[in-house]
Design an enzyme around this catalytic site. Structure first.
Site, PDB file in Angstrom:
ATOM      1  N   LYS A  22     111.751  29.843 -84.543  1.00 19.11           N
ATOM      2  CA  LYS A  22     111.265  30.236 -85.882  1.00 19.11           C
ATOM      3  C   LYS A  22     112.125  29.584 -86.967  1.00 19.11           C
ATOM      4  CE  LYS A  22     112.683  34.327 -87.620  1.00 19.11           C
ATOM      5  NZ  LYS A  22     113.344  34.318 -88.929  1.00 19.11           N
ATOM      6  N   ASN A  23     113.453  29.639 -86.786  1.00 18.29           N
ATOM      7  CA  ASN A  23     114.350  29.185 -87.855  1.00 18.29           C
ATOM      8  C   ASN A  23     114.523  27.678 -87.907  1.00 18.29           C
ATOM      9  OD1 ASN A  23     114.559  31.778 -88.644  1.00 18.29           O
ATOM     10  ND2 ASN A  23     116.630  32.121 -87.848  1.00 18.29           N
ATOM     11  N   CYS A 116     118.084  42.032 -98.648  1.00 14.76           N
ATOM     12  CA  CYS A 116     117.268  42.541 -97.544  1.00 14.76           C
ATOM     13  C   CYS A 116     118.119  43.568 -96.809  1.00 14.76           C
ATOM     14  CB  CYS A 116     116.822  41.406 -96.634  1.00 14.76           C
ATOM     15  SG  CYS A 116     118.089  40.822 -95.562  1.00 14.76           S
ATOM     16  N   ARG A 121     122.594  38.707 -99.639  1.00 13.55           N
ATOM     17  CA  ARG A 121     122.098  37.348 -99.302  1.00 13.55           C
ATOM     18  C   ARG A 121     121.792  36.537-100.557  1.00 13.55           C
ATOM     19  NH1 ARG A 121     118.160  37.741 -94.327  1.00 13.55           N
ATOM     20  NH2 ARG A 121     118.754  35.577 -94.104  1.00 13.55           N
ATOM     21  N   ASP A 304     122.727  36.615 -85.195  1.00 15.70           N
ATOM     22  CA  ASP A 304     121.366  37.033 -84.842  1.00 15.70           C
ATOM     23  C   ASP A 304     121.277  37.601 -83.434  1.00 15.70           C
ATOM     24  OD1 ASP A 304     119.563  34.439 -86.684  1.00 15.70           O
ATOM     25  OD2 ASP A 304     120.639  36.235 -87.301  1.00 15.70           O
ATOM     26  N   ARG A 396     107.750  39.431 -86.796  1.00 19.14           N
ATOM     27  CA  ARG A 396     108.178  38.314 -87.645  1.00 19.14           C
ATOM     28  C   ARG A 396     108.868  37.243 -86.814  1.00 19.14           C
ATOM     29  NH1 ARG A 396     111.443  39.784 -92.831  1.00 19.14           N
ATOM     30  NH2 ARG A 396     111.245  37.528 -92.839  1.00 19.14           N
TER      31      ARG A 396
END
Ligand code: EPZ
Length: 417
Positions: A22-23, A116, A121, A304, A396
Site C-alpha cells: 500500500k505504502n 490522526c 503528524r 507499523d 484501508r
C-alpha cells in the site's frame, strides 16, 4: 459499520499470498502526475486507501481505473490543482500529490492533513523542503497553497527521516532546474520503490535507500509501467498471526530482504523462519519467549509492526519492553488488549507487556490501521469469540484479510450491520 467475529484457538496452517505494498502504491500513483499519458501500475492491492487516491487523482482531471490488481491512470490533462479536505481527511497520504502537482503544473492547493489517532503528524518538513526549492507557500483556511514557475534544485536536510516527506520532495525534484540533495532522507523500501518507478519514467535519481538522495532535474518524464513491491508489513502481520497460534505457514509472493529486522526479532522469540527467493516458511512452538523492541526508521524495527508484535508478546513467556520512538500516540491498541486479559502497563513511550497464559475473547474496537491488525492477531489466540468493531480501519491496509485467514484455517467471519 462492519465487524469481524473471530473464534480463537485454531493453529494456522497452510499457504497465504501477500499483496502489493500500500505504502509504495500510493506514492507511485501520485508520481503518474509527472508522466503525461497512460500510466499502468501492477501488483496494486485492492484497498480503500488506493481507491481514495484514485478518486483524488480523478478529481485532478486524470482517468483512473482499477481492474483486479492493475491500476491505469491517464495523466494527459490536469484540470485542477486542488486536493480538497474531503479526500485528505480520509487519507493523509493525499498530501503526496503536493510535490508532483507543483512540479507539473507550477501550483498546488492541498488541504492540510489533520492529525490522526497515532499522532499530530505535521508536514512542516515537506513545506520546508519545497520552500528551499523556491516554492512560495501560504497556509490559508486549512490549505497549503504552493506556487512556483519552476522549482530549482536545493540541498534539503530533514530534521527527522520522513517517509512521505522524502517521497514528496523526490517527486518535486525530478523536474526542477539543477540538482537536489535530500539529507537524512528516509531509507524505507517504499521510498526505493518510488525512486525505481521515477527512474523508469526517465528521472535521474541516485542514492535511494540511503540517507542521501541526489536528484538531477530533467525536462520531462514519460508515463510509467511499473510493478509494486510486496507489502512487508502485511508479511510481518501474517508471521505474527502464524506465531501466536503456534502455526506452520508458508507466505508467498513476499520479499524477505525487506523485513530483516522483523525476521531477526521473531527468530529471537523462538519462531523458526526459513526463506527462499519469494516465500517464507514459518513454524512456531506453542509458546514464544518475550523479547524487547524499539521502533526505529528503516532498517530498524518498523513502527507499523509495533502493535502486531505487542499482540504476540501478550501471551509470550516473560516480560517484553516495547518502545515506540516514531509516533507519540501509537498505543491505542493497549486498552483493547487489556479488555482481552492482557497485562500491559504504559509509561511514556514504553509499554511493559507481561505474558499471560491465555487471552479471553471480548468485544473490542479498532482505532487505527495497525491496531486493528493487532486485535485480529490477539483474537486468533484468545479463548472464545472476539468481535472487532470499526473494521473499516483494517480495510484501508489489508486486502481480503478474512478470506486470507480462513485459507489458513482461522474461524473468522465479517458481520455487516
Ligand atoms: C509513513 O507515514 C507511512 N505512511 C506510515 O504508515 C508509517 O507509519 C510512517 O511512514 C513511518 O514509517 C505512508 O507511507 C502512506 P513520517 P509518514 O513522515 O510519511 C514526523 C501505515 O500504517 N514528521 O515518516 O506520514 C512525524 O510526526 C502508515 O501504513 C514531522 O515532524 O510518516 C513522525 O513522528 C501509518 N514533520 C515522524 O516524523 C514532517 O513534516 C515520521 O513520520 C513529517 C514527519
Amino acid at each position: 459499520m462492519d465487524k469481524l467475529e473471530i473464534e480463537g484457538g485454531v493453529r494456522l496452517c497452510g499457504e497465504v499470498s501477500v499483496s502489493g505494498a500500500k505504502n509504495a502504491a500510493l506514492p507511485v500513483m501520485a508520481a503518474s502526475i509527472l508522466g503525461p499519458g497512460e500510466n499502468i501500475i501492477s501488483n496494486v492491492p485492492r484497498l480503500r486507501d488506493i481507491s481514495t487516491m484514485g478518486k483524488l487523482l480523478a478529481h485532478l482531471g486524470m482517468g483512473y481505473h482499477q481492474e483486479g490488481n492493475e491500476v491505469t491512470l491517464q495523466s494527459k490533462d490536469i484540470t485542477s490543482i486542488e486536493a480538497p479536505y474531503d479526500y485528505v481527511k480520509t487519507m493523509r497520504a493525499s498530501v503526496l500529490v503536493l510535490g508532483p502537482l507543483l512540479a507539473r503544473a507550477g501550483e498546488a492547493k492541498v488541504s492540510l492533513p489533520g492529525g490522526c489517532a497515532i499522532g499530530a503528524r505535521p508536514i512542516n518538513l515537506h513545506i520546508m523542503g519545497l520552500e528551499k526549492m523556491g516554492a512560495e507557500i501560504t497556509l490559508t483556511e486549512g490549505y497549503i497553497h504552493a506556487r512556483s514557475k519552476k522549482l530549482k534544485g536545493a540541498v534539503v536536510y530533514f530534521d527527522i527521516p520522513t517517509v512521505t516527506g522524502t517521497e514528496n520532495l523526490m517527486m518535486a525534484a525530478t523536474l526542477a532546474d539543477g540538482e537536489t540533495v535530500l539529507g537524512n532522507a528516509a531509507c524505507e523500501p517504499e521510498v526505493v520503490d518510488l525512486a525505481d518507478a521515477l527512474i523508469s519514467m526517465g528521472a535521474d535519481i541516485q542514492g535511494a535507500g540511503t540517507s542521501t538522495i541526489r536528484i538531477k532535474g530533467v525536462s520531462s518524464l514519460k508515463p510509467l509501467r511499473y510493478r509494486i513491491i510486496p507489502d512487508r508489513i502485511e508479511t510481518g502481520t501474517f508471521i505474527c498471526a502464524a506465531a501466536i497460534t503456534g502455526g506452520e505457514v508458508r507466505i508467498v509472493n513476499c520479499d524477505e530482504g525487506l523485513i530483516e529486522a522483523i525476521i531477526s526479532k521473531l527468530g529471537e522469540t523462538g519462531a523458526e523462519i526459513r526463506h527462499d527467493s519469494d516465500s517464507l516458511y514459518v513454524k512456531c512452538p506453542s509458546c514464544l519467549k518475550s523479547e524487547d523492541i524499539k521502533t526505529m526508521p528503516y532498517p530498524g524495527f518498523p513502527t507499523d509492526m509495533q502493535a502486531q508484535f505487542m499482540a504476540l508478546m501478550t501471551v509470550a513467556e516473560g516480560t517484553s519492553l516495547i518502545t515506540e520512538n516514531i509516533f507519540e500516540n501509537r498505543f491505542m491498541h493497549v486498552a483493547e488488549m487489556r479488555r482481552m486479559g492482557a497485562n500491559i502497563r504504559v509509561e511514556g513511550a514504553t509499554a511493559t507487556v507481561k505474558g499471560v497464559k491465555t487471552l479471553k475473547g471480548a468485544p473490542v474496537m479498532a482505532t487505527d490501521l495497525r491496531a486493528s491488525a493487532s486485535l485480529v492477531i490477539a483474537a486468533l489466540a484468545a479463548q472464545g469469540t472476539t468481535v472487532i468493531d470499526r473494521v473499516y480501519h483494517i480495510d484501508r491496509g489489508y486486502q481480503g484479510i478474512e478470506e486470507k485467514l480462513r485459507l489458513l484455517g482461522a474461524r473468522v467471519r465479517r458481520v455487516s450491520l
